[in-house]
Every structure is written in structure tokens, then in C-alpha cells.
Design an enzyme around this catalytic site. Structure first.
Site, PDB file in Angstrom:
ATOM      1  N   LYS A 126       0.717  -1.159  -0.033  1.00 47.31           N
ATOM      2  CA  LYS A 126       0.047  -0.073   0.096  1.00 47.31           C
ATOM      3  C   LYS A 126       0.792   1.178   0.154  1.00 47.31           C
ATOM      4  CE  LYS A 126      -4.368   1.121   0.269  1.00 47.31           C
ATOM      5  NZ  LYS A 126      -5.621   0.405  -0.219  1.00 47.31           N
ATOM      6  N   ASP A 166      -7.220   4.402  -4.240  1.00 47.29           N
ATOM      7  CA  ASP A 166      -7.799   4.428  -2.903  1.00 47.29           C
ATOM      8  C   ASP A 166      -8.215   5.613  -2.772  1.00 47.29           C
ATOM      9  OD1 ASP A 166      -7.902   2.213  -0.684  1.00 47.29           O
ATOM     10  OD2 ASP A 166      -7.230   4.534   0.417  1.00 47.29           O
TER      11      ASP A 166
HETATM   12  P1  NDP Z   1     -12.890   8.079  -2.340  1.00 46.64           P
HETATM   13  O1  NDP Z   1     -11.808   8.757  -1.988  1.00 46.64           O
HETATM   14  O2  NDP Z   1     -13.456   7.855  -3.575  1.00 46.64           O
HETATM   15  O3  NDP Z   1     -14.034   8.407  -1.193  1.00 46.64           O
HETATM   16  C1  NDP Z   1     -13.793   8.567   0.023  1.00 46.64           C
HETATM   17  C2  NDP Z   1     -15.160   8.788   0.798  1.00 46.64           C
HETATM   18  O4  NDP Z   1     -14.952   8.947   2.169  1.00 46.64           O
HETATM   19  C3  NDP Z   1     -15.392  10.486   0.403  1.00 46.64           C
HETATM   20  O5  NDP Z   1     -17.006  10.392   0.715  1.00 46.64           O
HETATM   21  C4  NDP Z   1     -14.758  11.086   1.556  1.00 46.64           C
HETATM   22  O6  NDP Z   1     -15.535  12.193   2.103  1.00 46.64           O
HETATM   23  C5  NDP Z   1     -14.817   9.829   2.931  1.00 46.64           C
HETATM   24  N1  NDP Z   1     -13.947  10.083   3.711  1.00 46.64           N
HETATM   25  C6  NDP Z   1     -12.561  10.092   3.636  1.00 46.64           C
HETATM   26  N2  NDP Z   1     -11.735  10.106   4.639  1.00 46.64           N
HETATM   27  C7  NDP Z   1     -12.721  10.508   5.700  1.00 46.64           C
HETATM   28  C8  NDP Z   1     -12.566  10.888   6.967  1.00 46.64           C
HETATM   29  N3  NDP Z   1     -11.369  10.921   7.687  1.00 46.64           N
HETATM   30  N4  NDP Z   1     -13.725  11.144   7.651  1.00 46.64           N
HETATM   31  C9  NDP Z   1     -15.105  10.988   7.123  1.00 46.64           C
HETATM   32  N5  NDP Z   1     -15.115  10.897   5.832  1.00 46.64           N
HETATM   33  C10 NDP Z   1     -14.002  10.511   5.177  1.00 46.64           C
HETATM   34  O7  NDP Z   1     -12.218   6.733  -1.683  1.00 46.64           O
HETATM   35  P2  NDP Z   1     -12.821   5.128  -2.007  1.00 46.64           P
HETATM   36  O8  NDP Z   1     -14.290   5.195  -2.006  1.00 46.64           O
HETATM   37  O9  NDP Z   1     -12.206   4.568  -3.047  1.00 46.64           O
HETATM   38  O10 NDP Z   1     -12.315   4.614  -0.610  1.00 46.64           O
HETATM   39  C11 NDP Z   1     -13.318   4.473   0.602  1.00 46.64           C
HETATM   40  C12 NDP Z   1     -12.946   3.196   1.329  1.00 46.64           C
HETATM   41  O11 NDP Z   1     -12.886   1.898   0.621  1.00 46.64           O
HETATM   42  C13 NDP Z   1     -11.407   3.675   2.219  1.00 46.64           C
HETATM   43  O12 NDP Z   1     -11.500   2.735   3.285  1.00 46.64           O
HETATM   44  C14 NDP Z   1     -10.697   2.515   1.087  1.00 46.64           C
HETATM   45  O13 NDP Z   1      -9.430   2.093   1.696  1.00 46.64           O
HETATM   46  C15 NDP Z   1     -11.420   1.572   0.718  1.00 46.64           C
HETATM   47  N6  NDP Z   1     -11.274   0.721  -0.285  1.00 46.64           N
HETATM   48  C16 NDP Z   1     -11.174   1.241  -1.583  1.00 46.64           C
HETATM   49  C17 NDP Z   1     -11.261   0.554  -2.788  1.00 46.64           C
HETATM   50  C18 NDP Z   1     -11.288   0.935  -4.165  1.00 46.64           C
HETATM   51  O14 NDP Z   1     -11.185   0.269  -5.085  1.00 46.64           O
HETATM   52  N7  NDP Z   1     -11.432   2.312  -4.039  1.00 46.64           N
HETATM   53  C19 NDP Z   1     -10.748  -1.063  -2.826  1.00 46.64           C
HETATM   54  C20 NDP Z   1     -10.858  -1.766  -1.270  1.00 46.64           C
HETATM   55  C21 NDP Z   1     -11.037  -0.843  -0.001  1.00 46.64           C
HETATM   56  P3  NDP Z   1     -14.517  13.709   1.505  1.00 46.64           P
HETATM   57  O15 NDP Z   1     -14.980  13.925   0.066  1.00 46.64           O
HETATM   58  O16 NDP Z   1     -15.246  14.449   2.401  1.00 46.64           O
HETATM   59  O17 NDP Z   1     -13.073  13.340   1.810  1.00 46.64           O
END
Ligand code: NDP
Length: 452
Positions: A126, A166
Site C-alpha cells: 500500500k 484508494d
Molecule cells: P474516495 O476518495 O472515492 O471516497 C472516500 C469517501 O470517504 C469520501 O466520501 C470522503 O469524504 C470520505 N472520507 C474520507 N476520509 C474521511 C474521513 N477521515 N472522515 C470522514 N469521511 C471521510 O475513496 P474510496 O471510495 O475509494 O475508498 C473508501 C474506502 O474504501 C477506504 O477505506 C478505502 O481504503 C476502501 N477501499 C477502496 C477500494 C477502491 O477500489 N477504491 C478498494 C478497497 C477498499 P470527503 O470527500 O469529504 O473526503
């Protein structure tokens, strides 16, 4: 914990006392190891777990870049190459101001077992940076990505380490990173996944994590005589994983009533229909706006701003199933108590480690079906693995072909984790099932390869 696992945990805490997220990930993993360690003396003899908690390699580097005002900015970059026992290192890059070594190490550690569960030959890694793409112009993001890759390129490669997206790293960032890799190395190879369709990307990769989450949960529910159709669901986040979770839940006849971002949440009692979801995708992916705007656009929607670190009102809404899809530790013990009080039947972890350890324990104690992230969000990396295969073979599978393979991988994961739960732990303890099934494959490979 037993004496062996307790000793390993204490050692991890002593070595890196400030790495709380990494310690948490190791702790919950070791609780599952307690159930198998007595039956596997070779694991203790060859110090397999002691080796697993130490990354094979950690790279930390400076990322200087120039902002639109001509000022020099400096961020910190990371790549943690945790395990190459069963394949090249594989795992996403996260760009978010909260990123530090502890967070990247916890993500890399979990990635090892997740990748193992997919059945594909991928090790775990990662990376990321404390760079915040929010509010930055496309040109600034491009300059940052180019500088980041100017250092990272020497540590990765299609047979060495294959990063992906991510939080904060979507199609735009992957495109910029790939362009710079290609330019520096003068080679067009499958060194990143999540690429655009015109330069080696796989169909269904953007959808894969959300779709895979719903496929796995559907499998779990059907085996318990329950279904998604007609159910009310809570989803947090509004990024990649949340969006495609909602899309697939809608397709299977469920109603999703919430979404959120780091500023607050929306509650739409009528449900986030496909048309409303299209608006969210436009809002978040193109306009890069805030979820609050959803409540301005649609009548009867409540917006609740996020205040402090206490209970999150999103988890206090009555529903059948919950899908945390934002970030780590977004469900604390109080939130878990609210979900249980309201009769939640299943929690499907789209985000990595979204529940604090005590919340996970409460769900398991209260008989809530818990689909842990290592299994539940493995669909993303599984399709990344399929993207690597297509790149190596110079092939491009259709949407239907990739979706079918994803479905079958998620079904295989369900079988794998439920059988491991029944054999080593208890029926439907998918947390133990995922940890143990993911672990065994990597452990066997490590023992076979000697002390490396
Ligand atoms: P994105 O950046 O597309 O979206 C993240 C979302 O989570 C946004 O709505 C963001 O809000 C919110 N968020 C991020 N950090 C925080 C925080 N500290 N507190 C509250 N809200 C938060 O990311 P993904 O959808 O890709 O990833 C989401 C989760 O899924 C993560 O844990 C990631 O590790 C996991 N994941 C993702 C994969 C992928 O293929 N993308 C694969 C496997 C796991 P804001 O816009 O305000 O930051």
C-alpha cells in the site's frame, strides 16, 4: 490472547508505539490466530507471524511540487511492500492529509490477506501521501502526481509491485501517474491498475469494490434465508466504493437512505434512486462538490453536519443492513450500540477497518452478520488482478465477462471464509474465517520459500 500472540503484539507495540492503526490491525488479526496457532506448530517454529508483521520493505520519500501560485510545496510519499510471498506487491495509493506510516502499514498488512482471499497470485502492499487533492486544480494534481511517480517508479514494475487507487486516487490521478511512469521508463506496461479504458484499463474496475461488496453480502444473506430486495440500507461515504455499492443495491431491489462525506451526511427517506445517484456521481466525480448540495437539490432530504468524534447520526437510523464505505474507524462503540439497538442484521465493510475493535466484538456478540473488509471489499483488487492478466495477455474482456468473474470470485471468497469459520472458529464468524483463510495460503508459501 495466548502467550505466543500476546508476545508478538507487545513486540509490535514496543517497536512502533505511535502506530495505533497498525497495532489495531495486528491486534484483531492475532485474535483470530489464537484459534489456529495450537494446531499449526510449524507456524510458530518458522516464526511466520513474526515475519508477517514486519514489512519486507518500507519506502518513504519527499515529494516537491509547484502550486498554481508558483510556490514550492513539499509532501511526504510512502510505499509499504508488505509481502511478496504469493505474488508481486499489490495495493492502492491513498492521497489524504491524514496519511502517515501507521495508516499505510495497517492498509498494507490487511491487503496481504485480502489479496490471498481472492485466489489470485498477488502479494500485499500500500502507499500514498499526505497530499490533499481537495481544492487543487487539475494542473496542480498533475504536477504532484508526476513528482510522486518520479521517485516511486524505481520501486515498482509489472512483476514487482503494481499500485492502484484508494481514497483521493481515482481515474484522474491514475492517468497522471501512469503517464509519468511511461515517460520515465519508456515502456507501456501494466504497472498500475484502475487505468483508463483507452490505455489498458479493465471494464468494471471502477465498479468492482462496491459491486463485490454487495455480491458477498447477498451471498451471506441468502445463506441465512434473508434478502436484499425490499431492505432498507445505510451507506456512508460518497466516493468510489459508496457510489457503486448504492448502484448495485438499487439493482438488487434494496433502498439506500444515506450517504456522507467528511463534512456531514444526508438522509433521504424516499431512497437514493438511480437518477439521484447519477447526480451524486456528477457532483462528486466531476464537480468535486460536497454531499450537502444533495439536500439543496432534493426536497424532503435532511442534511446533518458532522460535529466532533462522538456518535455519528448516520448509524442511528433504523435500517436492515449497514455498509460503511468511507474510512477507517468510522463506526465507534457508541455507533455500534445504536445499530444493534435499531436491530441491524448485517454490517458489510466497504471501507478498510471501518469498525473499532470493540464495535466488531459487539456485532459478533449480538449475532449481527459481519462481512469484514478483507473479504467484503476484495472485489476491487480482484478486478485489478484481472486487469493485470488482461495487460499481460494483451486482451480486453467484455463487461459481462469481467462481472461474471468478479461474481464468481466473491462467491469463492464466501465459501472459503465460511468454511474456515466453521472449521476453526464458529458458524458465521467471518472475521475469523477471513483472517484464517487468508493467512493459511500466505503462511504455506512463506514456509516453502525458506527464511526470506
Ligand atoms: P474516495 O476518495 O472515492 O471516497 C472516500 C469517501 O470517504 C469520501 O466520501 C470522503 O469524504 C470520505 N472520507 C474520507 N476520509 C474521511 C474521513 N477521515 N472522515 C470522514 N469521511 C471521510 O475513496 P474510496 O471510495 O475509494 O475508498 C473508501 C474506502 O474504501 C477506504 O477505506 C478505502 O481504503 C476502501 N477501499 C477502496 C477500494 C477502491 O477500489 N477504491 C478498494 C478497497 C477498499 P470527503 O470527500 O469529504 O473526503
Amino acid at each position: 490472547m495466548n502467550t505466543v500472540t500476546e508476545k508478538i503484539y507487545q513486540h509490535v507495540c514496543q517497536l512502533d508505539p505511535d502506530q495505533k492503526e497498525f497495532q489495531q490491525a495486528v491486534y484483531t488479526f492475532l485474535l483470530s490466530m489464537d484459534k489456529v496457532i495450537d494446531e499449526l506448530p510449524e507456524v510458530t517454529y518458522h516464526k511466520v507471524i513474526e515475519r508477517m508483521v514486519e514489512p519486507e520493505r518500507v519506502v518513504m520519500f519527499r515529494v516537491p511540487w509547484i502550486d498554481d501560485e508558483g510556490r514550492l510545496q513539499i509532501n511526504r510519499g510512502f510505499r509499504v511492500q508488505q509481502s511478496s510471498a504469493i505474488g508481486p506487491y499489490k495495493g492502492g495509493l491513498r492521497f489524504h492529509p491524514s496519511v502517515n506510516l501507521s495508516i499505510i502499514k495497517f492498509l498494507a498488512f490487511e491487503q496481504v490477506f485480502k489479496n490471498s482471499l481472492t485466489g489470485l497470485p498477488m502479494g500485499g502492499g500500500k502507499g500514498g501521501s499526505d497530499f490533499n487533492p481537495k481544492g487543487r486544480s487539475d494542473a496542480e494534481v498533475m504536477r504532484f502526481c508526476q513528482s510522486f511517480m518520479t521517485e516511486l517508479y524505481r520501486h515498482i514494475g509489472p512483476d514487482t509491485d503494481v499500485p492502484a487507487g484508494d481514497i483521493g486516487v481515482g481515474g484522474r490521478e491514475i492517468g497522471f501517474l501512469y503517464g509519468q511512469y511511461k515517460r520515465i521508463t519508456n515502456s507501456f506496461t501494466g504497472v498500475l491498475t484502475g487505468k483508463g479504458q483507452t490505455f489498458g484499463g479493465s471494464l468494471i474496475r471502477p465498479e468492482a469494490t462496491g459491486y463485490g461488496l454487495v455480491y458477498l453480502c447477498d451471498e451471506i444473506l441468502r445463506n441465512e434465508g434473508r434478502k436484499l430486495e425490499g431492505a432498507t440500507c445505510l451507506v456512508s461515504g460518497s466516493g468510489n466504493v459508496a457510489q457503486y455499492t448504492v448502484e448495485k443495491l438499487n439493482a438488487l431491489g434494496a433502498k439506500v437512505v444515506t450517504l456522507s462525506d467528511s463534512s456531514g451526511m444526508i438522509y433521504d427517506e424516499e431512497g437514493i434512486s438511480p437518477e439521484k445517484l447519477a447526480y451524486v456521481m456528477q457532483l462528486k466525480n466531476v464537480k468535486r462538490g460536497r454531499i450537502r448540495e444533495y439536500a439543496d437539490k432534493y426536497k424532503g432530504v435532511t442534511y446533518i453536519p458532522r460535529t466532533g468524534n462522538g456518535a455519528n447520526p448516520l448509524w442511528d437510523i433504523k435500517a436492515d443492513y449497514a455498509f460503511p464505505c468511507a474510512t477507517q474507524n468510522e463506526i465507534n462503540l457508541e455507533d455500534a450500540g445504536n445499530l444493534v439497538k435499531n436491530g441491524i442484521k448485517l454490517v458489510g465493510e466497504g471501507a478498510n477497518m471501518p469498525c473499532v475493535a470493540e464495535a466488531e466484538k459487539l456485532f459478533l456478540d449480538k449475532g449481527v452478520l459481519l462481512a469484514p473488509a478483507k473479504a467484503a471489499n476484495a472485489g476491487g483488487v480482484a478486478v485489478s488482478g484481472l486487469e493485470m492478466s488482461q495487460n499481460s495477455m494483451r486482451l480486453h474482456w467484455t463487461r459481462e465477462e469481467v462481472d461474471e468473474k468478479l461474481r464468481s470470485i466473491m462467491k469463492g471468497i464466501y465459501t472459503n471464509i465460511s468454511e474456515a469459520a466453521d472449521k476453526y472458529s464458529e458458524h458465521n464468524n467471518f472475521v475469523d474465517g477471513a483472517n484464517i483463510a487468508g493467512f493459511l495460503k500466505v503462511a504455506n508459501a512463506m514456509i516453502a520459500q525458506g527464511y526470506v
